[in-house]
Design a protein around this motif. Structure first.
Motif, mmCIF file in Angstrom:
data_model
loop_
_atom_site.group_PDB
_atom_site.id
_atom_site.type_symbol
_atom_site.label_atom_id
_atom_site.label_comp_id
_atom_site.label_asym_id
_atom_site.label_seq_id
_atom_site.Cartn_x
_atom_site.Cartn_y
_atom_site.Cartn_z
ATOM 1 N N ARG A 137 0.891 -1.319 -0.374
ATOM 2 C CA ARG A 137 0.205 0.090 -0.084
ATOM 3 C C ARG A 137 0.525 1.335 -0.064
ATOM 4 N N THR A 138 2.212 0.984 0.885
ATOM 5 C CA THR A 138 2.645 2.161 1.060
ATOM 6 C C THR A 138 3.279 2.542 -0.595
ATOM 7 N N LEU A 139 4.240 1.780 -1.097
ATOM 8 C CA LEU A 139 4.719 1.334 -2.563
ATOM 9 C C LEU A 139 3.326 2.206 -3.577
ATOM 10 N N PHE A 140 2.694 1.441 -3.287
ATOM 11 C CA PHE A 140 1.435 2.553 -4.523
ATOM 12 C C PHE A 140 1.093 3.583 -4.042
ATOM 13 N N GLU A 141 0.840 4.214 -2.632
ATOM 14 C CA GLU A 141 0.409 5.802 -2.697
ATOM 15 C C GLU A 141 2.185 6.694 -3.554
ATOM 16 N N GLN A 142 2.713 5.743 -2.623
ATOM 17 C CA GLN A 142 3.740 6.592 -3.579
ATOM 18 C C GLN A 142 4.054 6.887 -4.640
ATOM 19 N N ALA A 143 3.680 5.503 -5.591
ATOM 20 C CA ALA A 143 3.514 6.342 -6.518
ATOM 21 C C ALA A 143 2.305 7.108 -7.478
ATOM 22 N N LEU A 144 1.187 6.597 -7.113
ATOM 23 C CA LEU A 144 0.159 7.257 -7.416
ATOM 24 C C LEU A 144 0.151 8.866 -6.416
ATOM 25 N N SER A 145 1.431 9.344 -5.787
ATOM 26 C CA SER A 145 0.993 10.972 -5.563
ATOM 27 C C SER A 145 2.475 11.357 -6.296
ATOM 28 N N GLN A 146 2.812 10.435 -7.043
ATOM 29 C CA GLN A 146 3.707 11.213 -8.348
ATOM 30 C C GLN A 146 2.812 11.236 -10.148
ATOM 31 N N PHE A 147 1.073 10.790 -9.613
ATOM 32 C CA PHE A 147 0.701 11.597 -10.926
ATOM 33 C C PHE A 147 0.435 12.472 -10.666
ATOM 34 N N GLU A 148 -0.019 14.123 -12.142
ATOM 35 C CA GLU A 148 -0.474 15.236 -11.661
ATOM 36 C C GLU A 148 -1.588 15.240 -12.284
ATOM 37 N N GLY A 149 -2.630 14.309 -12.738
ATOM 38 C CA GLY A 149 -3.493 14.510 -13.215
ATOM 39 C C GLY A 149 -4.238 14.469 -12.105
ATOM 40 N N ALA A 150 -5.341 14.162 -13.030
ATOM 41 C CA ALA A 150 -7.209 13.736 -11.382
ATOM 42 C C ALA A 150 -7.107 12.554 -11.201
ATOM 43 N N VAL A 151 -7.496 11.867 -10.246
ATOM 44 C CA VAL A 151 -8.223 10.467 -9.441
ATOM 45 C C VAL A 151 -9.638 11.028 -9.263
ATOM 46 N N LEU A 152 -10.319 9.936 -9.382
ATOM 47 C CA LEU A 152 -11.479 9.816 -8.870
ATOM 48 C C LEU A 152 -11.321 7.819 -8.376
ATOM 49 N N ALA A 153 -11.252 7.272 -7.155
ATOM 50 C CA ALA A 153 -10.662 6.471 -6.829
ATOM 51 C C ALA A 153 -11.954 5.992 -5.645
ATOM 52 N N VAL A 154 -12.415 4.650 -5.548
ATOM 53 C CA VAL A 154 -13.227 4.192 -4.403
ATOM 54 C C VAL A 154 -12.096 3.391 -3.830
ATOM 55 N N VAL A 155 -12.235 4.258 -2.552
ATOM 56 C CA VAL A 155 -11.579 3.518 -1.425
ATOM 57 C C VAL A 155 -12.111 3.432 -0.093
ATOM 58 N N HIS A 156 -11.767 2.330 0.816
ATOM 59 C CA HIS A 156 -12.520 2.355 1.949
ATOM 60 C C HIS A 156 -11.299 2.710 3.589
ATOM 61 N N ASP A 157 -10.213 2.947 3.121
ATOM 62 C CA ASP A 157 -9.046 2.852 3.896
ATOM 63 C C ASP A 157 -9.151 4.370 4.806
ATOM 64 N N ARG A 158 -9.002 4.468 5.591
ATOM 65 C CA ARG A 158 -9.651 6.005 6.089
ATOM 66 C C ARG A 158 -8.295 6.459 6.342
ATOM 67 N N TYR A 159 -7.080 6.076 6.662
ATOM 68 C CA TYR A 159 -5.646 6.743 6.529
ATOM 69 C C TYR A 159 -5.798 6.667 5.037
ATOM 70 N N PHE A 160 -5.933 5.743 4.766
ATOM 71 C CA PHE A 160 -5.677 6.863 2.713
ATOM 72 C C PHE A 160 -6.180 7.738 2.995
ATOM 73 N N ILE A 161 -7.500 7.800 3.215
ATOM 74 C CA ILE A 161 -8.494 8.586 2.570
ATOM 75 C C ILE A 161 -8.445 10.558 2.962
ATOM 76 N N GLU A 162 -7.416 10.408 4.585
ATOM 77 C CA GLU A 162 -7.659 11.940 5.211
ATOM 78 C C GLU A 162 -5.996 12.219 4.286
ATOM 79 N N ARG A 163 -4.574 10.982 4.014
ATOM 80 C CA ARG A 163 -3.724 11.259 3.656
ATOM 81 C C ARG A 163 -4.007 11.927 1.945
#
Length: 181
Positions: A137-163
């Motif tokens: 998860r941490t590695l996926f989040e790091q990779a996703l954070s480098q994306f500059e476009g718009a993101v619409l994601a279905v997520v249930h993890d509160r920690y991910f949502i808050e960050r």
């Protein structure tokens, strides 16, 4: 879902959350053009290049390597493709391993890299971190954070949502409520 009238801007990070079966995946599939809207229309801007990452990872050929996958999607030589994959945390000989030998987390990062290499500037992500362990998860989040476009994601993890989220859409009782962060 009824009475939807939502808009996303470039670079926005919107998370959809809500109970299972509430219509979140159906909404993503409708936006992606895989399902017709029951009423109204889903419209994308003229310059939008949509990329849809489903839970099944069906975009990947298990017989290919990450390097081959990216080179098939973008006109990159081997050095450029390896450098690109490095942004998605593929190091050493990882780009040369068959996709069938990659972990679920590595395949998730590669799916994301494939969408970016294909020129997508709007990502629809259907529970991208659901089956990942904490390090993945941490590695996926790091990779996703480098994306500059718009993101619409279905997520249930509160920690991910808050960050990660700039906006949260909550699906409940057939309606979508916008919650600003």
């Amino acid at each position: 879902l009824t009475n939807l009238n939502q808009q996303l801007s470039a670079g926005e990070r919107v998370i959809i959350t809500g109970a299972n079966g509430a219509g979140k995946t159906t909404l993503l599939r409708t936006i992606a053009g895989q399902l017709p809207p029951l009423a109204g229309q889903a419209r994308l801007g003229a310059s939008v290049r949509l990329g849809y990452l489903s839970q099944e990872q069906e975009l990947l050929d298990p017989a290919q390597t990450p390097l081959q996958t990216i080179q098939n999607a973008a006109p990159l030589d081997q050095t450029e493709a390896r450098s690109f994959l490095h942004h998605f945390l593929f190091t050493g000989d990882d780009p040369l391993r068959p996709i069938a030998q990659l972990s679920f987390g590595e395949r998730s990062r590669l799916s994301l890299a494939l969408l970016v290499a294909s020129g997508c500037n709007f990502l629809l992500l259907d529970e991208p971190i659901n089956h990942l362990d904490i390090p993945s998860r941490t590695l996926f989040e790091q990779a996703l954070s480098q994306f500059e476009g718009a993101v619409l994601a279905v997520v249930h993890d509160r920690y991910f949502i808050e960050r990660y989220a700039s906006v949260v859409w909550v699906v409940e009782n057939g309606r979508l409520q916008v919650v600003l962060q």
